[in-house]
Design a protein around this motif. Structure first.
Motif, PDB file in Angstrom:
ATOM      1  N   ASN A   1       0.836  -1.206   0.000  1.00  0.00           N
ATOM      2  CA  ASN A   1       0.000   0.000   0.000  1.00  0.00           C
ATOM      3  C   ASN A   1       0.868   1.253   0.000  1.00  0.00           C
ATOM      4  O   ASN A   1       0.559   2.239  -0.680  1.00  0.00           O
ATOM      5  CB  ASN A   1      -0.906   0.010   1.236  1.00  0.00           C
ATOM      6  CG  ASN A   1      -1.972  -1.059   1.153  1.00  0.00           C
ATOM      7  OD1 ASN A   1      -2.571  -1.263   0.096  1.00  0.00           O
ATOM      8  ND2 ASN A   1      -2.213  -1.740   2.260  1.00  0.00           N
TER       9      ASN A   1
ATOM     10  N   THR B   1      -3.218  -5.465   1.543  1.00  0.00           N
ATOM     11  CA  THR B   1      -4.633  -5.652   1.859  1.00  0.00           C
ATOM     12  C   THR B   1      -5.087  -6.896   1.107  1.00  0.00           C
ATOM     13  O   THR B   1      -5.057  -6.913  -0.127  1.00  0.00           O
ATOM     14  CB  THR B   1      -5.446  -4.418   1.441  1.00  0.00           C
ATOM     15  OG1 THR B   1      -4.854  -3.276   2.074  1.00  0.00           O
ATOM     16  CG2 THR B   1      -6.893  -4.545   1.868  1.00  0.00           C
TER      17      THR B   1
ATOM     18  N   VAL C   1      -6.182  -5.599   6.230  1.00  0.00           N
ATOM     19  CA  VAL C   1      -4.883  -4.944   6.063  1.00  0.00           C
ATOM     20  C   VAL C   1      -3.885  -5.659   6.976  1.00  0.00           C
ATOM     21  O   VAL C   1      -4.122  -5.804   8.178  1.00  0.00           O
ATOM     22  CB  VAL C   1      -4.965  -3.440   6.405  1.00  0.00           C
ATOM     23  CG1 VAL C   1      -3.622  -2.760   6.143  1.00  0.00           C
ATOM     24  CG2 VAL C   1      -6.070  -2.778   5.590  1.00  0.00           C
TER      25      VAL C   1
ATOM     26  N   ARG D   1      -2.905   7.141   5.750  1.00  0.00           N
ATOM     27  CA  ARG D   1      -4.090   7.113   6.633  1.00  0.00           C
ATOM     28  C   ARG D   1      -4.802   8.460   6.595  1.00  0.00           C
ATOM     29  O   ARG D   1      -6.034   8.530   6.492  1.00  0.00           O
ATOM     30  CB  ARG D   1      -3.662   6.802   8.068  1.00  0.00           C
ATOM     31  CG  ARG D   1      -3.139   5.394   8.260  1.00  0.00           C
ATOM     32  CD  ARG D   1      -2.496   5.235   9.632  1.00  0.00           C
ATOM     33  NE  ARG D   1      -3.417   5.570  10.704  1.00  0.00           N
ATOM     34  CZ  ARG D   1      -3.047   5.929  11.932  1.00  0.00           C
ATOM     35  NH1 ARG D   1      -1.767   6.008  12.241  1.00  0.00           N
ATOM     36  NH2 ARG D   1      -3.947   6.218  12.846  1.00  0.00           N
TER      37      ARG D   1
ATOM     38  N   TYR E   1      -8.613   4.167   5.908  1.00  0.00           N
ATOM     39  CA  TYR E   1      -7.612   3.456   6.715  1.00  0.00           C
ATOM     40  C   TYR E   1      -7.212   4.285   7.947  1.00  0.00           C
ATOM     41  O   TYR E   1      -6.234   3.947   8.616  1.00  0.00           O
ATOM     42  CB  TYR E   1      -6.337   3.211   5.891  1.00  0.00           C
ATOM     43  CG  TYR E   1      -6.362   2.065   4.907  1.00  0.00           C
ATOM     44  CD1 TYR E   1      -7.492   1.757   4.160  1.00  0.00           C
ATOM     45  CD2 TYR E   1      -5.223   1.277   4.711  1.00  0.00           C
ATOM     46  CE1 TYR E   1      -7.483   0.712   3.249  1.00  0.00           C
ATOM     47  CE2 TYR E   1      -5.199   0.233   3.808  1.00  0.00           C
ATOM     48  CZ  TYR E   1      -6.336  -0.043   3.073  1.00  0.00           C
ATOM     49  OH  TYR E   1      -6.315  -1.079   2.160  1.00  0.00           O
TER      50      TYR E   1
ATOM     51  N   ILE F   1      -6.223   2.572  11.201  1.00  0.00           N
ATOM     52  CA  ILE F   1      -5.372   1.377  11.142  1.00  0.00           C
ATOM     53  C   ILE F   1      -3.921   1.770  11.419  1.00  0.00           C
ATOM     54  O   ILE F   1      -3.382   2.653  10.762  1.00  0.00           O
ATOM     55  CB  ILE F   1      -5.486   0.700   9.757  1.00  0.00           C
ATOM     56  CG1 ILE F   1      -6.961   0.361   9.450  1.00  0.00           C
ATOM     57  CG2 ILE F   1      -4.620  -0.556   9.707  1.00  0.00           C
ATOM     58  CD1 ILE F   1      -7.189  -0.236   8.061  1.00  0.00           C
TER      59      ILE F   1
ATOM     60  N   TRP G   1     -10.688  -2.829   6.538  1.00  0.00           N
ATOM     61  CA  TRP G   1     -11.212  -1.497   6.257  1.00  0.00           C
ATOM     62  C   TRP G   1     -12.695  -1.620   5.858  1.00  0.00           C
ATOM     63  O   TRP G   1     -13.079  -2.709   5.446  1.00  0.00           O
ATOM     64  CB  TRP G   1     -10.379  -0.786   5.176  1.00  0.00           C
ATOM     65  CG  TRP G   1     -10.458  -1.318   3.769  1.00  0.00           C
ATOM     66  CD1 TRP G   1      -9.586  -2.189   3.163  1.00  0.00           C
ATOM     67  CD2 TRP G   1     -11.446  -1.006   2.779  1.00  0.00           C
ATOM     68  NE1 TRP G   1      -9.978  -2.437   1.873  1.00  0.00           N
ATOM     69  CE2 TRP G   1     -11.118  -1.723   1.604  1.00  0.00           C
ATOM     70  CE3 TRP G   1     -12.581  -0.193   2.760  1.00  0.00           C
ATOM     71  CZ2 TRP G   1     -11.893  -1.654   0.426  1.00  0.00           C
ATOM     72  CZ3 TRP G   1     -13.336  -0.130   1.587  1.00  0.00           C
ATOM     73  CH2 TRP G   1     -12.996  -0.859   0.449  1.00  0.00           C
TER      74      TRP G   1
END
Ligand code: SF4
Length: 685
Positions: free
Chosen positions: A111, A452, A458, A501, A511, A514, A527
C-alpha cells in the motif's frame, strides 16, 4: 537468528509464514494465520528460493551506449542511473508536455508503494499518465461493485464464511490451482453437506470437486446469469421483501430477463437447462448461499456487465448482507485490493477517492501540501496509455508488461519506441530487457509495509533480512527521484503509511484508524476503519449500502458477443488462465527450480476431438494463431475442455501475443478470456 512473522509474496490470500535468516539459506515455515491456518501452497513454500537466486539484480544497469537499446546493459552506480532518469524526464516534459512521462505500477506493490507512486506521478511529475496491472485484473468486478453496492471490496466478508455457506456458485474461479489453502473452507463446507457449482469452460481441479460443473462457451457468462435470474423470477425464488426494502431498479431488470428463457440460454451457452434450474434451486432453497466471480467472468469486453449480472442474481435472491451469504469477487494479485485503493489507478486518489471529484482533490491536496488546481486530471487506462504514441518516458514497477499485457507484440513495439524506459524489478524480466535503465529493488522479505488481502484485511509485511548492499526499496528510489525533481518525500514505510491514513480519512477505503501496532495485535484490520477506537469492518452490508440512498442498485445488463467470434479462418475460441505452479507473468516462479521442474513450459489444453481433427497427439508442438500474433505451445489433450475452446496459460511469453485488446467500455478491461484462433500441428524438426 530472529524469526519474523510475515506473509507470502504472491497471491491475494496472503498466507502467513515465518522467516528465519540462516546459513546457507533463509528458513521459511508456514504460520497459523486466519486465512491459511498453517497451510501454504508450493509457490509459498518455495518463495525464499528467490532471495539469493543467481539471476537476482544486485546493481543498477544502464545501456553501454546511452540511447541505444541494442547495446548491452552494463552495471552502473545509483547516481548515474538516477541522473539518467531525471534527465530523460525533464527533457521529455520540456519537449512534449507533462503527460509524456508516466508510470505503470502493479498489484504486488505494498500500500505504501502504491500510494507513493501515485503521489510521485501527480505531484513530482504533475502528470496524469499512470495506471497499473490491476486494470488487467480486477477492474471490471470493481466497477460493477462500485456502481451497484457503492463500494469495491473483493470479499465483503472473511474467507472463513465460505465454510458456512450451503451453496456456492463459483464463476470463472479456480482456487484449487490459484490459491490452494483457500480450499480448506470449501472442503469444510462440503463435509457438512454444502453443494458447490463451478462455471468454467474447463474442468479445473475446482470444478472436478464440485457438485455441478457448468461449461459455457467463453463470453456467455452474462447470458447464463440472466438465464438463472429468469428462472428465479418464474419459479418464485425472488426475495421480494429484501428487494423492496434494500434495493432499487429491480423492475427494469425483471423485465429485461424475459428474453433469457432457459432453452434459449442453453443454446447460447451450451449449459443444459436442467443444470440452470438445479443451480437456482440450490442457491435459493438450501440456506446461506454465495455467488463468487473471478477473472474468468470478468476479463471480457463486457466484464463489468457480466459481474453485474451475477450481482443482480445475488440481490434478487436476497443473499447480500446476510450471514454466511453474499456476492464477492476473488482478488488475484497479492495486493490487488490495496493496490486499487490508494492512487496508482488512472482515475483515483488515495482512499478510493475520484480524481475528478473537487472535494476529493481538495482533501488530498491539503494532505500533500499542494494546490488542488495543480493536480492533474484522470489519465488513460493501462492499454490505452501503453499504446499511445504521446507517451515518451515510462517507469515500470512490479510489472512485466511484455508478457502480461494483451496484444503483447504491439505493446512490446510501443515500449521499444519510447524515448526512455525505466524498469524496477528483482530480475531481468522480459520488460526489463527492453529498458534503458534497470533498477534493482528489494524483495518482499527485505522490506516493511502493508498489504490488503482478498478479504479487505490490512496486514503487515515485515523485514526479515536486509536487502543486498546495492539494492534499494522502491520507496527509497521514488523519494530520491522526487528529491532530484525538487520535492521532498519520505522513504520510511511507517511515515508513508501514516500519511496514507490521513489521505484516506473520510474516503470509501478509509484506513485512518489502522496502525502498524493494531495490525500486529489483531491479525490484521478490515477497512473501512475510520478511527483508532473503531473495530474495523469484517462484514459489510448488514445494515445498508454506502450508496446515496443506502440501497443496492440493480442494473439492467444484456448479453453481447465477445468482440471477436470464431470464423472460417480462426475457428476456435482461445481462453487464457493460470496453472497451479506459476504466478502471473512467471518472472519469479519460472526461476524457482521446484516449480519449473513441475511445470517447465506452457501447455495448450485441447479436447481430443479437436486434436483428432488436426492430427494432434499428446505432447505435439502446435501453433496457435490469432489476428494479432502466434504462439507455439506443446499440446495437452483433455476431455475436460470444450471441443470448441483452447486454453493457454499466461505465465510465459506467447499467450498474450494472441489476446484481443478490445476494452470493456466501463472498466477499460481488455478481453483476455475470449478471442478467435486457428490451430496447426507443427511438423517435428
Ligand atoms: Fe502464497 Fe497464495 Fe499460495 Fe498462499 S495460496 S502460499 S498466498 S501463493
Amino acid at each position: 537468528m530472529t524469526a519474523t512473522d510475515t506473509h507470502c509474496p504472491y497471491c491475494a490470500l496472503q498466507c502467513g509464514m515465518t522467516l528465519t535468516p540462516g546459513i546457507p539459506r533463509v528458513k521459511l515455515e508456514p504460520r497459523e494465520f486466519p486465512v491459511n491456518k498453517g497451510g501454504l501452497c508450493a509457490k509459498g513454500f518455495t518463495a525464499a528460493d528467490l532471495l539469493d537466486h543467481r539471476d537476482r539484480l544486485l546493481t543498477p544497469l544502464v545501456r553501454k551506449e546511452a540511447g541505444n537499446r541494442t547495446s548491452p546493459l552494463r552495471e552502473a552506480t545509483w547516481d548515474e542511473a538516477l541522473e539518467a532518469i531525471t534527465t530523460a524526464i525533464t527533457t521529455a516534459q520540456q519537449k512534449h508536455g507533462r503527460d509524456s512521462v508516466g508510470a505503470f505500477g502493479g498489484g504486488g506493490l505494498t500500500n505504501e508503494k502504491a500510494y507513493a507512486l501515485g503521489k510521485f506521478v501527480r505531484v513530482a511529475l504533475r502528470s496524469s499518465s499512470i495506471d497499473y496491472n490491476g486494470r488487467f485484473c480486477m477492474s471490471s468486478a470493481a466497477t460493477a461493485a462500485n456502481r451497484s453496492l457503492g463500494i469495491d471490496r473483493g470479499l465483503p466478508f472473511p474467507i472463513e464464511d465460505l465454510a458456512q455457506a450451503k451453496t456456492i456458485l463459483l464463476v470463472g474461479a479456480n482456487p484449487a490451482d490459484a490459491m490452494p489453502p483457500s480450499m480448506q473452507y470449501l472442503d469444510a463446507g462440503r463435509e457438512h453437506g454444502a453443494r458447490h457449482v463451478v462455471v468454467d469452460p474447463r474442468r479445473t481441479n475446482t470444478a472436478a470437486g464440485a457438485h455441478l460443473h457448468l461449461q459455457p462457451l467463453p463470453g456467455t457468462d452474462l447470458a447464463l446469469a440472466n438465464g438463472m435470474l429468469h428462472i428465479a423470477i418464474r419459479e418464485g425464488y425472488v426475495d421480494e421483501d429484501f428487494v423492496r426494502a434494500r434495493t432499487t431498479g429491480f423492475d427494469a431488470v425483471r423485465a429485461s430477463t424475459n428474453s433469457y428463457w432457459p432453452e434459449r440460454v442453453e443454446r447460447m451457452t451450451g449449459v443444459p437447462e436442467k443444470h440452470l434450474r438445479e443451480t437456482v434451486r440450490l442457491l435459493a432453497t438450501q440456506g446461506p448461499a454465495m455467488i463468487l466471480t473471478a477473472r474468468g467472468a470478468e476479463q471480457h469486453s463486457n466484464g463489468t456487465d457480466t459481474a453485474q449480472a451475477y450481482l443482480n442474481l445475488a440481490l434478487a435472491l436476497g443473499l447480500v448482507g446476510r450471514p454466511s451469504s453474499g456476492y464477492g469477487t476473488i482478488t488475484g494479485q497479492g495486493n490487488g485490493q490495496g493496490g486499487r485503493e490508494h492512487g496508482q489507478k488512472a482515475d483515483q486518489l488515495p482512499g478510493y477517492r475520484k480524481l475528478d471529484d473537487p472535494a476529493a482533490r481538495r482533501h488530498v491536496a491539503a494532505v500533500w501540501g499542494v494546490d488542488p488546481d495543480d493536480l492533474p486530471g484522470p489519465g488513460r487506462s493501462a492499454y490505452e496509455m501503453l499504446t499511445d504514441d504521446s507517451l515518451r518516458v515510462l517507469m515500470v514497477l512490479a510489472s512485466n508488461i511484455v508478457v502480461s499485457a494483451p496484444n503483447s507484440n504491439l505493446v512490446r513495439s510501443k515500449l521499444a519506441a519510447l524515448d526512455f524506459l525505466v524498469v524496477s524489478d528483482i530480475f531481468r524480466s522480459e520488460t526489463a530487457e527492453l529498458a534503458d535503465v534497470v533498477l534493482p529493488t528489494a524483495q518482499w522479505a527485505e522490506e516493511e509495509g502493508t498489504m490488503t488481502n482478498l478479504e479487505g484485511r490490512v496486514i503487515r509485511r515485515k523485514r526479515a533480512l536486509d536487502p543486498p548492499p546495492d539494492v534499494k526499496t522502491d520507496l527509497e528510489t521514488l523519494a530520491e527521484l522526487a528529491r532530484r525533481l525538487g520535492r521532498e518525500e519520505s522513504s520510511d514505510p511507517r511515515t508513508v503509511f501514516d500519511e496514507l491514513r490521513r489521505a484516506s480519512a473520510g474516503g470509501i477505503a478509509d484506513y485512518a484508524g489502522i496502525t502498524y501496532e493494531r495490525i500486529e495485535a489483531e491479525d490484521g484490520v478490515f477497512w473501512p476503519c475510520p478511527a483508532e477506537d473503531h473495530p474495523g469492518t469484517p462484514r459489510l452490508f448488514a445494515d445498508g449500502f454506502p450508496t446515496p440512498d443506502g440501497r443496492a442498485r440493480f442494473m439492467r445488463v444484456e448479453h453481447r458477443d465477445p468482440a471477436e467470434t470464431p470464423d472460417k479462418t480462426y475457428p476456435y475460441v482461445l481462453t487464457t488462465g493460470r496453472n497451479m505452479q506459476h504466478y502471473q507473468s512467471g518472472t519469479q516462479t519460472r526461476r524457482v527450480k521446484a516449480l519449473n521442474v513441475a511445470l517447465p513450459e506452457p501447455r495448450a489444453e485441447i479436447h481430443p476431438d479437436l486434436a483428432r481433427r488436426h492430427g494432434i497427439a499428446e505432447g505435439d508442438l502446435v501453433e496457435l494463431r490469432s489476428r494479432r500474433g502466434a504462439a507455439v505451445l506443446r499440446a495437452r489433450l483433455s476431455d475436460g475442455i470444450r471441443p470448441d475452446t483452447v486454453f493457454a496459460p499466461f505465465h510465459w511469453p506467447g499467450a498474450n501475443a494472441l489476446t484481443n485488446p478490445a476494452l470493456d467500455p466501463h472498466s477499460r478491461m481488455p478481453e483476455f478470456k475470449a478471442c478467435a484462433v486457428a490451430i496447426t500441428r507443427l511438423q517435428p524438426q
